[in-house]
Design a protein around this motif. Structure first.
Motif, short mmCIF file in Angstrom:
data_model
loop_
_atom_site.label_atom_id
_atom_site.label_comp_id
_atom_site.label_asym_id
_atom_site.label_seq_id
_atom_site.Cartn_x
_atom_site.Cartn_y
_atom_site.Cartn_z
N MET A 1 1.76 5.68 -7.76
CA MET A 1 -0.01 6.37 -7.99
C MET A 1 -0.35 7.17 -8.71
O MET A 1 -1.22 8.03 -8.91
CB MET A 1 -1.11 4.86 -8.36
N ARG A 2 0.25 8.16 -6.00
CA ARG A 2 0.13 9.14 -6.43
C ARG A 2 -1.57 9.49 -5.58
O ARG A 2 -2.23 10.18 -6.27
CB ARG A 2 0.20 10.35 -7.59
N THR A 3 -1.96 8.47 -5.22
CA THR A 3 -3.30 8.32 -4.93
C THR A 3 -3.46 9.08 -3.88
O THR A 3 -4.98 9.52 -2.76
CB THR A 3 -3.49 6.62 -4.34
N GLY A 4 -2.58 9.64 -2.57
CA GLY A 4 -2.99 10.67 -1.54
C GLY A 4 -1.27 10.39 -1.16
O GLY A 4 -0.45 10.71 -1.70
N GLU A 5 -1.37 11.67 -0.28
CA GLU A 5 -0.33 11.58 -0.15
C GLU A 5 0.75 10.31 1.38
O GLU A 5 0.29 10.58 2.19
CB GLU A 5 -0.38 13.73 1.09
N LEU A 6 2.16 10.55 1.41
CA LEU A 6 2.60 9.93 2.46
C LEU A 6 2.72 10.74 3.12
O LEU A 6 3.61 12.25 3.75
CB LEU A 6 3.66 10.43 1.42
N THR A 7 2.27 10.17 4.46
CA THR A 7 2.68 10.75 5.73
C THR A 7 2.51 10.30 7.43
O THR A 7 2.62 9.12 7.19
CB THR A 7 1.20 11.89 6.59
N TYR A 8 2.69 10.58 7.90
CA TYR A 8 3.63 9.48 9.19
C TYR A 8 2.24 9.03 9.28
O TYR A 8 1.89 8.16 10.16
CB TYR A 8 3.99 10.26 10.71
N SER A 9 1.58 9.35 9.86
CA SER A 9 -0.19 9.05 10.07
C SER A 9 -0.61 8.10 9.47
O SER A 9 -1.55 6.87 10.00
CB SER A 9 -1.06 10.32 10.22
N PHE A 10 -0.36 8.45 8.24
CA PHE A 10 -1.46 6.83 7.00
C PHE A 10 0.21 5.68 7.20
O PHE A 10 -0.61 4.61 6.94
CB PHE A 10 -0.76 7.41 5.50
N THR A 11 1.43 5.54 7.01
CA THR A 11 2.53 4.58 7.92
C THR A 11 1.65 4.59 9.34
O THR A 11 2.06 3.06 9.32
CB THR A 11 3.32 4.95 7.57
N ASP A 12 1.63 4.74 10.06
CA ASP A 12 1.31 4.74 11.46
C ASP A 12 0.01 3.79 11.31
O ASP A 12 0.28 3.07 12.09
CB ASP A 12 1.07 5.44 12.26
N PRO B 1 0.23 -1.47 0.25
CA PRO B 1 -0.42 -0.07 0.18
C PRO B 1 0.93 1.23 -0.19
O PRO B 1 0.12 2.16 -0.86
CB PRO B 1 -0.71 0.03 1.06
N PHE B 2 2.43 1.20 0.12
CA PHE B 2 2.93 2.49 0.64
C PHE B 2 3.44 2.76 -0.75
O PHE B 2 3.31 3.50 -1.12
CB PHE B 2 4.00 1.80 1.75
N SER B 3 4.01 1.40 -1.39
CA SER B 3 4.23 1.58 -3.12
C SER B 3 2.90 2.35 -3.44
O SER B 3 3.57 3.08 -4.74
CB SER B 3 4.61 0.59 -3.54
N GLN B 4 2.11 1.29 -3.89
CA GLN B 4 0.80 2.15 -4.45
C GLN B 4 1.01 3.71 -4.38
O GLN B 4 0.53 4.37 -5.27
CB GLN B 4 -0.33 0.94 -3.82
N ARG B 5 0.49 3.97 -3.06
CA ARG B 5 0.15 5.23 -3.01
C ARG B 5 1.09 6.43 -3.74
O ARG B 5 0.71 7.14 -3.86
CB ARG B 5 0.20 5.49 -1.35
#
Length: 200
Positions: A174-185, A167-171
């Motif tokens: 494909m720029r489907t959303g911002e990579l943030t600490y809250s996302f990875t947490d 999911p990290f690589s996909q986001r």
């Protein structure tokens, strides 16, 4: 007075480094489609025949340039193991967020991902050199957690690692959303909720 003969190995290494630096800087400036061997050669101050003597294509130059300083030894050392799997995964993924936000990292990585989609051999080399060592580090950390009882015995550590990283690589790709600490947490918490041993 005796004169030493030119050190061909040292000259070759200087040329290689100049070519690597030129390829990485140019792909960030002009993009992969407009990147050319001629442009790399001009920026590096070498003849294009020098590049073709060592690499068959611009993609191969870029792959070697991007992976030349990859922290494979860091992967070999493994992920941190504090005894708290969630904390360790969150710390590593937060550091990965910082890396993937770096424009100097983004441009060549995206270029290689695009080139690899059309070139199976290039993709295989990229996976072998960079992606697989990182994946193994995650698998080994998850296996250690499994042995410690943090992850259920039925979980396949390789599949679990892919479920965390994909999911990290996909986001990012494909720029489907911002990579943030809250996302990875949240990604770690969600994945581990499915991996934990269930009460009998």
């Amino acid at each position: 007075m005796d004169r030493k003969a030119p050190d061909a190995a040292r000259r070759s290494e200087r040329s290689r480094r100049a070519i690597f630096e030129a390829a990485l800087s140019l792909v960030g400036e002009v993009g992969y489609q407009r990147l050319t061997v001629e442009g790399i050669a001009a920026r590096a101050g070498v003849g294009k025949q020098t590049i073709y003597r060592w690499w068959p294509s611009k993609a191969d130059v870029l792959l070697d340039a991007f992976t030349a300083d990859a922290d494979v030894e860091g992967y070999a050392a493994g992920l941190p193991d504090s005894g708290d799997l969630a904390a360790d995964l969150k710390a590593v993924l937060r550091a990965t967020v910082d890396e993937f936000r770096d424009p100097a990292f983004q441009a060549p990585y995206r270029a290689l991902a695009a080139a690899g989609a059309a070139d199976e051999q290039l993709s295989a080399r990229f996976v072998e050199r960079l992606l697989e060592p990182g994946m193994r580090a995650y698998v080994e950390r998850l296996r250690a957690a499994q042995e410690a009882g943090e992850i259920a015995a039925w979980v396949d550590p390789r599949i679990a690692a892919e479920m965390v990283l994909s999911p990290f690589s996909q986001r990012w790709l494909m720029r489907t959303g911002e990579l943030t600490y809250s996302f990875t947490d949240s990604l770690v918490d969600t994945a581990l909720a499915g991996f934990r041993p269930r009460p009998s």
